[in-house]
Design an enzyme around this catalytic site. Structure first.
Site, PDB file in Angstrom:
ATOM      1  N   HIS A   7       0.853  -1.330   0.055  1.00 56.84           N
ATOM      2  CA  HIS A   7      -0.093  -0.226   0.014  1.00 56.84           C
ATOM      3  C   HIS A   7       0.858   1.211  -0.107  1.00 56.84           C
ATOM      4  CE1 HIS A   7       0.402  -0.869   4.453  1.00 56.84           C
ATOM      5  NE2 HIS A   7       0.529   0.420   4.640  1.00 56.84           N
ATOM      6  N   HIS A  79       4.017   7.043   3.930  1.00 56.80           N
ATOM      7  CA  HIS A  79       4.805   6.096   3.597  1.00 56.80           C
ATOM      8  C   HIS A  79       4.413   5.111   2.530  1.00 56.80           C
ATOM      9  CE1 HIS A  79       2.119   4.077   6.581  1.00 56.80           C
ATOM     10  NE2 HIS A  79       2.281   3.249   5.986  1.00 56.80           N
ATOM     11  N   GLU A 130       7.630   1.066   5.127  1.00 56.15           N
ATOM     12  CA  GLU A 130       7.025   0.119   5.756  1.00 56.15           C
ATOM     13  C   GLU A 130       7.322  -1.245   5.384  1.00 56.15           C
ATOM     14  OE1 GLU A 130       2.770   0.089   6.316  1.00 56.15           O
ATOM     15  OE2 GLU A 130       2.996  -0.984   8.149  1.00 56.15           O
TER      16      GLU A 130
END
Ligand code: CO
Length: 134
Positions: A7, A79, A130
């Site tokens: 994502h 992020h 991440e």
């Protein structure tokens, strides 16, 4: 080492407006808003073919995205998240290469119930990364 883009997370100052933008203007499938008290955010997932957009809205006074939103009044990309097969193997490889892991360096359980780590943006082209074990 990294796999799919899981994502892209966008921090927003107005969650209802962000949901409406993705659902009504862009015609995407959008989840309900979910409070994530362990992470200090409210999340909404926008489902796209093959990936997701994660809308992040601050929850509580110590939200980790509060400072970001103070600097970025219109919101912004916070992020990006890549999938990895084994988060401990990935972490050890990154540490061996001199990369910095945020926090304790131990994976914790992220918003999708899977182990995650965050990597230092200064080591990754100015982007907060991440990693999520899938
Ligand atoms: Co994320």
């Amino acid at each position: 080492m990294i796999g799919k883009l899981n994502h892209v997370a966008i921090a927003v100052n107005d969650l209802d407006a962000a949901v409406s933008l993705y659902r009504d203007t862009l015609g995407a499938k959008v989840s309900e808003a979910v409070d994530q008290p362990d992470h200090g955010v409210v999340t909404v997932f926008v489902e796209l073919p093959g990936t997701k957009i994660e809308l992040l809205y601050p929850l509580g006074d110590n939200s980790p995205i509060k400072g970001f939103l103070e600097k970025n009044k219109s919101g912004g990309i916070h992020h990006i998240c890549y999938e990895v097969d084994n988060i401990h193997v990935a972490r050890d490889k990154l540490l061996a290469d001199g990369m910095r892991i945020l926090g304790s360096g131990e994976p914790r359980i992220g918003a999708h119930g899977k182990p995650i780590l965050f990597l230092h943006p200064k080591d990754f082209l100015g982007t907060l990364v991440e990693l999520e074990e899938i």
